[in-house]
Each structure stands twice: as structure tokens, then as C-alpha cells.
Design an enzyme around this catalytic site. Structure first.
Site, PDB file in Angstrom:
ATOM      1  CG  ASN A 254      -3.286   0.948  -2.191  1.00 43.98           C
ATOM      2  OD1 ASN A 254      -4.151   0.173  -1.828  1.00 43.98           O
ATOM      3  ND2 ASN A 254      -2.245   1.283  -1.431  1.00 43.98           N
TER       4      ASN A 254
ATOM      5  CG  PHE B  78      -0.508 -10.897   0.621  1.00 38.93           C
ATOM      6  CD1 PHE B  78      -0.429 -11.304   1.938  1.00 38.93           C
ATOM      7  CD2 PHE B  78      -1.600 -11.295  -0.135  1.00 38.93           C
ATOM      8  CE1 PHE B  78      -1.417 -12.098   2.499  1.00 38.93           C
ATOM      9  CE2 PHE B  78      -2.599 -12.085   0.404  1.00 38.93           C
ATOM     10  CZ  PHE B  78      -2.509 -12.490   1.728  1.00 38.93           C
TER      11      PHE B  78
ATOM     12  CE  LYS C 216       6.978  -7.159  -5.104  1.00 41.99           C
ATOM     13  NZ  LYS C 216       5.654  -6.787  -5.518  1.00 41.99           N
TER      14      LYS C 216
ATOM     15  N   PRO D  74       9.572   3.087   4.550  1.00 37.33           N
ATOM     16  CG  PRO D  74       8.976   2.959   6.791  1.00 37.33           C
ATOM     17  CD  PRO D  74       8.979   3.890   5.620  1.00 37.33           C
TER      18      PRO D  74
END
Ligand code: PMT
Length: 407
Positions: free
Chosen positions: A216, A331, A345, A313
Site C-alpha cells: 500500500n 489510526f 474502529k 491478524p
């Protein structure tokens, strides 16, 4: 404030008179240093009349040195401003030359240096000048972007010295930010001194075969900035870094990993010693179930290819689920509905805090700046766009505040 104003050779040198006047009018002290080139354009006496100090122009003048030696002069200043800064001056500063008084002063100072370049548009755009600018910026000098417009040579383009008022305002802004950083720095040190911070940064690479991977766009800059600022505040910092091309911040222990599973193993090994865990890494949610041991070959009859991915995980959620867990900060990198997803989250992963940031369309990833929203169970604070080190400072101060209110 005590300002050392360097004036170098260029038609814009006359504008430095107005800049001197603005500083003096606002109550600052100014001493002017001129290069030989600058004196071709303007008389030292004009600066002397405005600043109330004799102008310095020589490294080897016994009379001038008797008044205040050049090292003393470098120490006298709170801020060095060079306006106009010629292409030659940029090149000399980049090389670390000390063949005149001004470049010697810049080499002999630990004070902030701000440059207001002024030159012909082609000289400004020249690769050599741009490279000099990049290197000087990396070394922490502040370089104001030149203005665009008609130039003394008759050409039109970028390269004019910014107006004196704009330079004056930039110097005042920089001074204000320095004071704020100093104040925040003392509070930060009081909390972070001797605290153990474990932080992840950068991307993870999930191998498909020996030459291809799923990755990414994280550069690691956000996490490295936090590690750097925390170490400066006295924390003992362990940084688990995905594959990035960044130097290790001073005083930081770095562990390099490649994949999410390796990052997870490193976190499991290090977390027991941590007072705080910050998960700034962009961890791949999935990995290739069976990476090929040899390069996958393209078959002529094949129009599609299917890779089976399995879940990685969730590192931050695992840390948050441990008994005796540290203070856990996640984050959230989102392209839309940033705050809603981040809050989700925070709850789902049972974090103490989350830092939401907008990514995509040139934001968040890879850049030197960011605009985080810091969210805890009781508070939400949006930060204005600023450098990642400044964001790190605010984030670490927010953590200190959250933990102090619990103690
Ligand atoms: O590196 P830069 O170029 O400076 O860019 C900074 C950044 C945008 C990468 C950074 O600010 C950031 O947002 N990092 C987190 C990126 C991310 O993976 O976000 P997420 O919303 O997908 O994940 C949520 C949280 O879970 C994150 O704390 C992440 O580290 C963590 N996670 C995710 C998946 C996983 N398997 N394990 C995890 O621990």
C-alpha cells in the site's frame, strides 16, 4: 527578537530596506550583513540609518570584528533572514561554504534560518537550484516560495522576492510556532520522560511470489515522525517498521519487518515492556494464502488469475485485548465518512484512542503534512493541516492529557 538580516546581490536588495523598517517598527532589533554583490545594488549606509547599527560586510575587518566578532554575531541573533537570497547564496549554503561573512555566520549558527530567494525564473527552475532548495529544506532551513510576475530582466515568471510584508509575516509566524512548540515541548517531556512507547509504521508487503507483492502507499512518515518526537521528549521508543526508505530517528530502537505476520510477531515480542502502543502502520488486512516459491508465469490461454487471500491478524485489536495492556492508540485511514468509521474502529477494536485521517486524492499517505482528528471515548479534537512532526507533537500531548486525567 534579534534578527540578523543577510542581504545578497540582486535587484531586490532595495526591498530589504522596507523589511528592515518593518522589523524595527514592530520593536525588533536588526543587524544587517551584506555580501559584496549586495553592495553593488545598494549602499550600506541606508541599512545603517534604518537599523541603528553599522552594517557588517567583511570577515577580515579587524575594526568590525573588534566591535562584535562573527561568532558572537551568530550567537546574538534569534533568527537569521536572508532576503534576497541569490542562487549563488543557495548553492554556497548547500555546500557549507564559509568564504564570506554571511555564509560563515550561517555555518556557525544553530538559530533558525529563513531564506527569501530572488532570481531569474530560469535560474530558479534550474535543476541545480531546485536540488539546493530541497537539500536546504531537509536540513531545516525555511525557504519562502518566490513570487511570480514581471522580473527585472524583462521576463515573466516565478523568481521574484516575496514582498517585504509577506517575509515579515512569515518570520513572525515562525517565531510564534517556535514559542508554542517550546511550551508544548516542556509539558510533553514531563509526561513522556522514561515512558516506553512501542509504535508500528509504514506498509506491510504480502508476497505473491518472489518478485510480486501486495502493498500500500504508506511511506512511514507519520509513524517515524511520532517516534522522533517521542524520543526527543525523553520516551524510550521501539519502532517496528514495515518496508520504508526512511532513516531511523535518533535514539530510537528500530525493528524492520516486511509482512503483517512478521509485524505481529515483533509486536507480541515487544509489547509487554510498553506503556503505550501506537499502531500507525498500514497493515494489510489479507495475505496470499500460498505465496509461490517461484515466479508465477503468464499462460497464453489465461485471461484471469485468482489469488486466494486469507485474513491477517488484527495487531492493534490483539494488543487491546491483552490483560495488563498498554494505552492503545489506533489510526483510521479512510477515504469517506472518516469520523464515523474511525469511531466504529475505536469501539470494535476496544482502543483507548484513535487518530482519524482522510486518505486518497493526495491526502495522508506519502506527504509531509497531515490533518488528524484525535478521538477518545470522551473527547474529539480536529487538528489543522500541518507537518507530520507538528501532528505528532499534538498527538503525544493529547495522549499525555488523556492518561493524566485517568491517573
Ligand atoms: O505512512 P504515511 O505515508 O506517512 O501515511 C500515514 C498513514 C495514512 C498510513 C497513517 O496516518 C495511518 O492512517 N495509518 C493507519 C493505516 C491503516 O491501516 O488504517 P486502517 O483504518 O486500515 O486500520 C485501522 C487500525 O488497525 C490501524 O491502527 C492499523 O494499524 C490497525 N491494523 C489494521 C489491520 C491489521 N491487520 N492490523 C492492525 O493493527
Amino acid at each position: 527578537m534579534k534578527i540578523l538580516l543577510g542581504v545578497t546581490g540582486g535587484i531586490a536588495a532595495y526591498k530589504a530596506l522596507e523589511l528592515t523598517r518593518l522589523f524595527i517598527k514592530a520593536g525588533h532589533q536588526v543587524q544587517v550583513v551584506m555580501t559584496t554583490g549586495a553592495k553593488e545594488f545598494i549602499q550600506p549606509l541606508s541599512f545603517q540609518a534604518l537599523s541603528g547599527h553599522p552594517v557588517r560586510d567583511s570577515l577580515f575587518d579587524a575594526n568590525q570584528e573588534a566591535g562584535m566578532g562573527h561568532i558572537e554575531l551568530a550567537r546574538w541573533a534569534d533568527q537569521i533572514v536572508i532576503a534576497p537570497a541569490s542562487a549563488e547564496t543557495l548553492a554556497k549554503l548547500r555546500m557549507g561554504r564559509a568564504d564570506d561573512l554571511l555564509t560563515t555566520l550561517c555555518l556557525a549558527t544553530d538559530r533558525p534560518v529563513m531564506l527569501a530567494p530572488a532570481m531569474n525564473r530560469l535560474m530558479w527552475r534550474n535543476a541545480a537550484t531546485q536540488e539546493n532548495v530541497d537539500v536546504l529544506k531537509q536540513r531545516g532551513l525555511e525557504i519562502l516560495p518566490p513570487a511570480s510576475g514581471e522580473q527585472a530582466c524583462g521576463e515573466v515568471g516565478e523568481g521574484r522576492m516575496p514582498e517585504p510584508q509577506a517575509i515579515f509575516e512569515a518570520v513572525m509566524r515562525a517565531e510564534k510556532m517556535r514559542l508554542q512548540t517550546q511550551q508544548a515541548g516542556s509539558a510533553l517531556k514531563a509526561f513522556w520522560h522514561n515512558k516506553a512507547l512501542l509504535i508500528t509504521a509504514g506498509p506491510t508487503y504480502e508476497d505473491i511470489d518472489p518478485v510480486r507483492f501486495i502493498g500500500n502507499r504508506s511511506s512511514g512518515k507519520m509513524g517515524f515522525a511520532i517516534a522522533e518526537v517521542a524520543a526527543k521528549a525523553g520516551a524510550s521508543v521501539t519502532l517496528i517498521a514495515g518496508p520504508v526508505a526512511l532513516p531511523t530517528p535518533q535514539g530510537v530502537k528500530r525493528i524492520d519487518v516486511r509482512s503483517a505476520q512478521q509485524m505481529f510477531a515483533a509486536v507480541q515480542q515487544q509489547v509487554a515492556a510498553a506503556d503505550c502502543f501506537i499502531s500507525a502502520a498500514a497493515v494489510a488486512d489479507f495475505r496470499v494464502e500460498q505465496p509461490a516459491s517461484q515466479k508465477l508465469k503468464k499462460r497464453q490461454d489465461e485471461e484471469e488469475m485468482t489469488l486466494t487471500l486469507v485474513k491477517n491478524p488484527d495487531i492493534v485489536a490483539w494488543v487491546a485485548a491483552q490483560d495488563n495492556k498498554p494505552f492503545v492508540v489506533g489510526f483510521a485511514a479512510e477515504t469517506n465518512d472518516v469520523i464515523d468509521y474511525a469511531k466504529d474502529k475505536l469501539r470494535r477494536k476496544k482502543l483507548d484512542m484513535i487518530c482519524a485521517n482522510q486518505v486518497g486524492e493526495g491526502q495522508g499517505f506519502e506527504r509531509d503534512d497531515n490533518a488528524l482528528t484525535l478521538i477518545s471515548a470522551t473527547e474529539q479534537r480536529g487538528l489543522a493541516l500541518s507537518g507530520k512532526r507538528e501532528q505528532a507533537l499534538e498527538l503525544l500531548a493529547f495522549i499525555a492529557q488523556q492518561q493524566s486525567s485517568v491517573d
